[in-house]
Enzyme design. Sequence first.
Site, PDB file in Angstrom:
ATOM      1  N   GLY A   1      27.348  38.005  43.021  1.00 55.14           N
ATOM      2  CA  GLY A   1      26.443  39.043  42.535  1.00 55.14           C
ATOM      3  C   GLY A   1      26.266  40.226  43.458  1.00 55.14           C
ATOM      4  N   SER A   2      27.261  40.504  44.321  1.00 51.89           N
ATOM      5  CA  SER A   2      27.084  41.667  45.206  1.00 51.89           C
ATOM      6  C   SER A   2      27.130  42.974  44.410  1.00 51.89           C
ATOM      7  CB  SER A   2      28.122  41.671  46.330  1.00 51.89           C
ATOM      8  OG  SER A   2      29.410  41.938  45.846  1.00 51.89           O
ATOM      9  N   ASN A   3      27.889  43.010  43.325  1.00 49.87           N
ATOM     10  CA  ASN A   3      27.882  44.220  42.485  1.00 49.87           C
ATOM     11  C   ASN A   3      26.547  44.369  41.763  1.00 49.87           C
ATOM     12  OD1 ASN A   3      30.456  45.920  42.370  1.00 49.87           O
ATOM     13  ND2 ASN A   3      31.278  43.827  42.365  1.00 49.87           N
TER      14      ASN A   3
ATOM     15  N   LEU B   1      33.695  36.326  34.586  1.00 48.31           N
ATOM     16  CA  LEU B   1      35.085  35.886  34.480  1.00 48.31           C
ATOM     17  C   LEU B   1      35.440  35.344  33.101  1.00 48.31           C
ATOM     18  CD1 LEU B   1      35.410  34.307  38.028  1.00 48.31           C
ATOM     19  CD2 LEU B   1      35.807  36.667  37.272  1.00 48.31           C
TER      20      LEU B   1
ATOM     21  N   LEU C   1      35.801  36.011  28.747  1.00 42.87           N
ATOM     22  CA  LEU C   1      35.978  37.038  27.732  1.00 42.87           C
ATOM     23  C   LEU C   1      34.652  37.180  26.975  1.00 42.87           C
ATOM     24  CD1 LEU C   1      38.434  38.724  26.939  1.00 42.87           C
ATOM     25  CD2 LEU C   1      38.874  37.101  25.086  1.00 42.87           C
TER      26      LEU C   1
ATOM     27  N   ASN D   1      32.942  47.317  32.785  1.00 38.50           N
ATOM     28  CA  ASN D   1      33.364  46.264  33.718  1.00 38.50           C
ATOM     29  C   ASN D   1      33.886  46.912  34.991  1.00 38.50           C
ATOM     30  OD1 ASN D   1      34.126  43.624  34.618  1.00 38.50           O
ATOM     31  ND2 ASN D   1      36.242  44.047  34.022  1.00 38.50           N
TER      32      ASN D   1
ATOM     33  N   HIS E   1      36.756  46.076  37.962  1.00 39.77           N
ATOM     34  CA  HIS E   1      37.912  45.213  38.244  1.00 39.77           C
ATOM     35  C   HIS E   1      38.414  45.513  39.651  1.00 39.77           C
ATOM     36  CE1 HIS E   1      41.320  42.685  37.245  1.00 39.77           C
ATOM     37  NE2 HIS E   1      42.100  43.570  37.851  1.00 39.77           N
TER      38      HIS E   1
ATOM     39  N   ASP F   1      40.623  43.460  30.577  1.00 42.01           N
ATOM     40  CA  ASP F   1      40.988  44.572  31.470  1.00 42.01           C
ATOM     41  C   ASP F   1      41.772  45.697  30.799  1.00 42.01           C
ATOM     42  OD1 ASP F   1      39.832  43.085  33.546  1.00 42.01           O
ATOM     43  OD2 ASP F   1      41.726  42.066  33.962  1.00 42.01           O
TER      44      ASP F   1
HETATM   45  C1  GAR Z   1      34.333  41.529  42.240  1.00 41.05           C
HETATM   46  O1  GAR Z   1      35.362  41.818  43.158  1.00 41.05           O
HETATM   47  C2  GAR Z   1      34.756  41.953  40.847  1.00 41.05           C
HETATM   48  O2  GAR Z   1      35.510  43.121  40.802  1.00 41.05           O
HETATM   49  C3  GAR Z   1      35.586  40.771  40.445  1.00 41.05           C
HETATM   50  O3  GAR Z   1      34.853  39.657  40.882  1.00 41.05           O
HETATM   51  C4  GAR Z   1      34.149  40.028  42.077  1.00 41.05           C
HETATM   52  C5  GAR Z   1      32.703  39.653  41.903  1.00 41.05           C
HETATM   53  O4  GAR Z   1      31.988  39.862  43.094  1.00 41.05           O
HETATM   54  N1  GAR Z   1      35.804  40.769  39.014  1.00 41.05           N
HETATM   55  C6  GAR Z   1      36.938  40.366  38.471  1.00 41.05           C
HETATM   56  O5  GAR Z   1      37.872  39.911  39.111  1.00 41.05           O
HETATM   57  C7  GAR Z   1      36.994  40.539  36.958  1.00 41.05           C
HETATM   58  N2  GAR Z   1      38.344  40.562  36.489  1.00 41.05           N
HETATM   59  P1  GAR Z   1      30.402  39.890  43.072  1.00 41.05           P
HETATM   60  O6  GAR Z   1      29.927  38.652  42.309  1.00 41.05           O
HETATM   61  O7  GAR Z   1      30.026  39.815  44.524  1.00 41.05           O
HETATM   62  O8  GAR Z   1      29.950  41.145  42.416  1.00 41.05           O
END
Ligand code: GAR
Length: 209
Positions: free
Chosen positions: A16-18, A89, A91, A106, A108, A149
Amino acid sequence: MSTPRARLAILASGGGSNLQAILDHLRSLGAASPAEVVLVISDRAAAGALDRARAAGIAAVHLPASASHTLAALLEAQDITHIALAGYLRLVPAEVITAFAGRIVNIHPALLPAFGGPGMYGRHVHEAVLASGARVSGATAHFVDTRYDEGAIIAQSPVPVHADDTPATLAARVLAAEHQLYPRVVAALCAGTLSLGSDGTVRGAPPVS
Ligand code: GAR
């Protein structure tokens, strides 16, 4: 009269850093924030994203990916106006994408259309980039459609690939770029300055930095 704030739901499977970057960015905008994160949903009960949501006082729901009707009902019950996938992760069910067309995005961890599609998530993406010999990778924000994607690309932030990179070091560099890019995209979408035209073209993508 001011425009009502968007009611944003975040779908996340991981740490969940995003999500955190979005929360921090919206908070930094103060009264000018175009959105409020009102719901965080994860297909994984142990996802750090759910802990971050609870810590921020946001409704946090574990919803197994098979519960597609429940997801649609939950979004409707909470009056959700926009959705941001943040490391989700699975669909997204077609009924949800149809209901939120042009209002679901999203992030990526590579420069799409390269290194995307089924199975291309998290560490797998960075392993594939390194194996390919590419010298540049980065983050891509895009609208979501029913295929993995492949929705219209909104904005990209490139980062260099170093000769001594491991999947972990590359992932960390890309993640830092995601944290800069994605909150701005989400804010622009919620503010209405970014949109998906009926012809499928992206209008008003925010500057990357
Ligand atoms: C992130 O790097 C995001 O881009 C990726 O998962 C990570 C989640 O990090 N998403 C994918 O690969 C989707 N195809 P987070 O939980 O720290 O945000």
